[in-house]
Design an enzyme around this catalytic site. Structure first.
Site, PDB file in Angstrom:
ATOM      1  N   PRO A 143       0.766  -1.251   0.000  1.00  0.00           N
ATOM      2  CA  PRO A 143       0.000   0.000   0.000  1.00  0.00           C
ATOM      3  C   PRO A 143       0.801   1.309   0.000  1.00  0.00           C
ATOM      4  O   PRO A 143       0.433   2.240  -0.719  1.00  0.00           O
ATOM      5  CB  PRO A 143      -0.849  -0.118   1.282  1.00  0.00           C
ATOM      6  N   THR A 162       3.021   2.930  -5.240  1.00  0.00           N
ATOM      7  CA  THR A 162       3.119   4.388  -5.414  1.00  0.00           C
ATOM      8  C   THR A 162       3.676   4.976  -4.129  1.00  0.00           C
ATOM      9  O   THR A 162       3.011   4.929  -3.081  1.00  0.00           O
ATOM     10  CB  THR A 162       1.728   4.982  -5.714  1.00  0.00           C
ATOM     11  N   LYS A 195       4.780   9.137 -11.601  1.00  0.00           N
ATOM     12  CA  LYS A 195       3.548   8.480 -11.135  1.00  0.00           C
ATOM     13  C   LYS A 195       2.717   9.416 -10.252  1.00  0.00           C
ATOM     14  O   LYS A 195       1.491   9.499 -10.370  1.00  0.00           O
ATOM     15  CB  LYS A 195       3.931   7.206 -10.360  1.00  0.00           C
ATOM     16  N   LYS A 250      -3.438   9.175   0.130  1.00  0.00           N
ATOM     17  CA  LYS A 250      -1.992   8.995   0.379  1.00  0.00           C
ATOM     18  C   LYS A 250      -1.185   9.593  -0.778  1.00  0.00           C
ATOM     19  O   LYS A 250      -0.222  10.337  -0.568  1.00  0.00           O
ATOM     20  CB  LYS A 250      -1.721   7.492   0.529  1.00  0.00           C
TER      21      LYS A 250
HETATM   22  P1  NAD Z   1      -4.312  -3.312  -1.847  1.00  0.00           P
HETATM   23  O1  NAD Z   1      -4.531  -2.774  -0.494  1.00  0.00           O
HETATM   24  O2  NAD Z   1      -5.444  -3.908  -2.596  1.00  0.00           O
HETATM   25  O3  NAD Z   1      -3.128  -4.416  -1.821  1.00  0.00           O
HETATM   26  C1  NAD Z   1      -1.980  -4.333  -1.055  1.00  0.00           C
HETATM   27  C2  NAD Z   1      -1.538  -5.749  -0.691  1.00  0.00           C
HETATM   28  O4  NAD Z   1      -0.311  -5.656   0.025  1.00  0.00           O
HETATM   29  C3  NAD Z   1      -2.543  -6.469   0.232  1.00  0.00           C
HETATM   30  O5  NAD Z   1      -2.816  -7.757  -0.287  1.00  0.00           O
HETATM   31  C4  NAD Z   1      -1.817  -6.530   1.572  1.00  0.00           C
HETATM   32  O6  NAD Z   1      -2.174  -7.659   2.350  1.00  0.00           O
HETATM   33  C5  NAD Z   1      -0.376  -6.579   1.105  1.00  0.00           C
HETATM   34  N1  NAD Z   1       0.586  -6.176   2.132  1.00  0.00           N
HETATM   35  C6  NAD Z   1       0.517  -5.123   2.980  1.00  0.00           C
HETATM   36  N2  NAD Z   1       1.607  -5.084   3.771  1.00  0.00           N
HETATM   37  C7  NAD Z   1       2.384  -6.132   3.395  1.00  0.00           C
HETATM   38  C8  NAD Z   1       3.630  -6.633   3.846  1.00  0.00           C
HETATM   39  N3  NAD Z   1       4.311  -6.034   4.838  1.00  0.00           N
HETATM   40  N4  NAD Z   1       4.119  -7.740   3.253  1.00  0.00           N
HETATM   41  C9  NAD Z   1       3.442  -8.352   2.257  1.00  0.00           C
HETATM   42  N5  NAD Z   1       2.255  -7.934   1.787  1.00  0.00           N
HETATM   43  C10 NAD Z   1       1.730  -6.828   2.346  1.00  0.00           C
HETATM   44  O7  NAD Z   1      -3.661  -2.106  -2.700  1.00  0.00           O
HETATM   45  P2  NAD Z   1      -3.596  -1.947  -4.295  1.00  0.00           P
HETATM   46  O8  NAD Z   1      -4.780  -1.195  -4.751  1.00  0.00           O
HETATM   47  O9  NAD Z   1      -3.233  -3.249  -4.926  1.00  0.00           O
HETATM   48  O10 NAD Z   1      -2.362  -0.932  -4.397  1.00  0.00           O
HETATM   49  C11 NAD Z   1      -1.017  -1.348  -4.166  1.00  0.00           C
HETATM   50  C12 NAD Z   1      -0.097  -0.194  -4.520  1.00  0.00           C
HETATM   51  O11 NAD Z   1      -0.296   0.169  -5.897  1.00  0.00           O
HETATM   52  C13 NAD Z   1      -0.354   1.094  -3.714  1.00  0.00           C
HETATM   53  O12 NAD Z   1       0.853   1.756  -3.497  1.00  0.00           O
HETATM   54  C14 NAD Z   1      -1.257   1.910  -4.651  1.00  0.00           C
HETATM   55  O13 NAD Z   1      -1.173   3.297  -4.381  1.00  0.00           O
HETATM   56  C15 NAD Z   1      -0.676   1.530  -6.004  1.00  0.00           C
HETATM   57  N6  NAD Z   1      -1.598   1.609  -7.145  1.00  0.00           N
HETATM   58  C16 NAD Z   1      -2.912   1.243  -7.016  1.00  0.00           C
HETATM   59  C17 NAD Z   1      -3.746   1.310  -8.137  1.00  0.00           C
HETATM   60  C18 NAD Z   1      -5.203   0.912  -8.066  1.00  0.00           C
HETATM   61  O14 NAD Z   1      -5.975   1.284  -8.974  1.00  0.00           O
HETATM   62  N7  NAD Z   1      -5.630   0.147  -7.058  1.00  0.00           N
HETATM   63  C19 NAD Z   1      -3.240   1.736  -9.371  1.00  0.00           C
HETATM   64  C20 NAD Z   1      -1.878   2.059  -9.472  1.00  0.00           C
HETATM   65  C21 NAD Z   1      -1.067   1.994  -8.341  1.00  0.00           C
END
Ligand code: NAD
Length: 327
Positions: free
Chosen positions: A90, A120, A195, A270
């Site tokens: 995250p 990100t 980004k 964030k």
């Molecule tokens: P999400 O919350 O759906 O997934 C995050 C995953 O990371 C979860 O499965 C969680 O259990 C895991 N996690 C957390 N801490 C951890 C650790 N210490 N060790 C291992 N796993 C861990 O979030 P997301 O939407 O998939 O986003 C992930 C990243 O990508 C973020 O930085 C977000 O800003 C970025 N992002 C998201 C999108 C979107 O549309 N969702 C698009 C581009 C970028």
């Protein structure tokens, strides 16, 4: 009708796919299997890479176990088994923990390993990750992505890379298993900088699209008709034509499933916190970014942090309706 030309076309298509398939194959580690990480890791495994996965949420790894991936018990074990490792977690503190925690990647990563962070994060966090990685004798790239869940599902993400050009070349075919474009933005942190600029624009434009459609509704104009007009006019945005925030206009978007994410409000808030921090570090005026941040923060404070960010439409609609009633 089968013609010689169609056979030649088909054969060269299969050959190209075959070559792409071979080029992709590698032992790859993946940490963070959420809304983005899951479809991205799926593309890697579907294209013939052997995967070692880890997530603190044990339910997230189940579907990968069923597909033959190795499930590691810590980031350290991922680093032990792979020389290409992606992180997709995250936010900044989570990535730092995955890299340098007591069971982190850097405790076991070997020379020749390339660690790639797709999360990100602040460009300064990417620079810190480079320093930590280099101190441990391994390479690092920031490789955040644009296109959100629809592009992650389709395998059409854009990767914005920061770091050495020769490292980007080395991992390009792997990135192209999940995306359509790989852009080398500059030194470490440049991918994260690009980004965060993209996401500030996205955050602002979701609010712009939402308030436009809420206003249209307040004026008695069907938001579906308004969307049709926007999408052939100068007001068109990605939020209006690909990720529409009004229920009943598009299928397979969060507004069609009660705003289940997608992309959580707390994550876009964030990102805006990071873009505002970057703005103050560089003296860049970002008044719309500041306003957007205050709106997403208000959504979070009202208990909507876990909803998709397109919930901005409902949040604003309530305010429009309140205003109309008052007058
Ligand atoms: P999400 O919350 O759906 O997934 C995050 C995953 O990371 C979860 O499965 C969680 O259990 C895991 N996690 C957390 N801490 C951890 C650790 N210490 N060790 C291992 N796993 C861990 O979030 P997301 O939407 O998939 O986003 C992930 C990243 O990508 C973020 O930085 C977000 O800003 C970025 N992002 C998201 C999108 C979107 O549309 N969702 C698009 C581009 C970028």
């Amino acid at each position: 009708m089968i013609t010689l030309r169609s056979i030649v076309k088909l054969t060269s298509k299969s050959l190209n796919q075959g070559l792409h398939f071979q080029k992709c194959q590698a032992h790859v580690g993946w940490i963070g299997l959420g809304f983005m990480g899951t479809p991205m890791a799926n593309h890697l495994i579907n294209k013939g890479n052997s995967l070692v996965v880890y997530d603190i949420n044990s339910a997230a790894v189940e579907q990968f176990k069923a597909k033959g991936a190795v499930v590691a018990s810590s980031p350290a074990e991922v680093a032990e088994k792979c020389d290409r490792v992606f992180t997709m977690v995250p936010a900044d503190p989570y990535v730092i923990e995955v890299f340098s925690g007591s069971n982190g990647l850097l405790t076991k990563a070997k020379k020749g390993t390339i660690l790639m962070d797709c999360s990100t994060v602040h460009p300064n966090t990417s620079k810190k990750l480079l320093q930590l990685s280099n101190d441990a004798g391994v390479d690092f790239l920031d490789t955040p992505v644009a296109g959100a869940v629809p592009a992650a599902n389709a395998g059409t993400l854009t990767f914005m890379c920061g770091g050495k050009a020769d490292l980007v070349k080395k991992v390009e075919s792997l990135l192209l298993c999940m995306g359509r474009r790989v852009i080398h933005c500059g030194d470490t942190g440049a991918g994260s900088a690009a980004k965060i600029c993209n996401n500030m624009m996205l955050a602002i434009s979701m609010i712009g699209t939402s308030e436009t459609l809420a206003l249209a509704q307040g004026l008695g104009i069907d938001p579906k008709m308004m969307t049709e007009i926007l999408n052939i006019s100068s007001g068109r945005t990605w939020c209006s034509d690909t990720y529409n925030p009004v229920p009943g206009i598009m299928e397979n978007v969060p507004s069609a499933r009660d705003y289940k994410p997608g992309f959580k409000v707390e994550l876009i808030a964030k990102d805006l916190g990071i873009s505002q921090s970057c703005a103050s570090l560089t003296d860049a005026p970002t008044p719309m970014g500041a306003l957007a941040l205050s709106i997403y923060k208000a959504m979070t404070n009202n208990g909507h942090g876990e909803r998709d960010f397109s919930y901005a439409y409902q949040f604003l609609l309530k305010k429009v309706a309140g205003g109309v009633r008052k007058s």
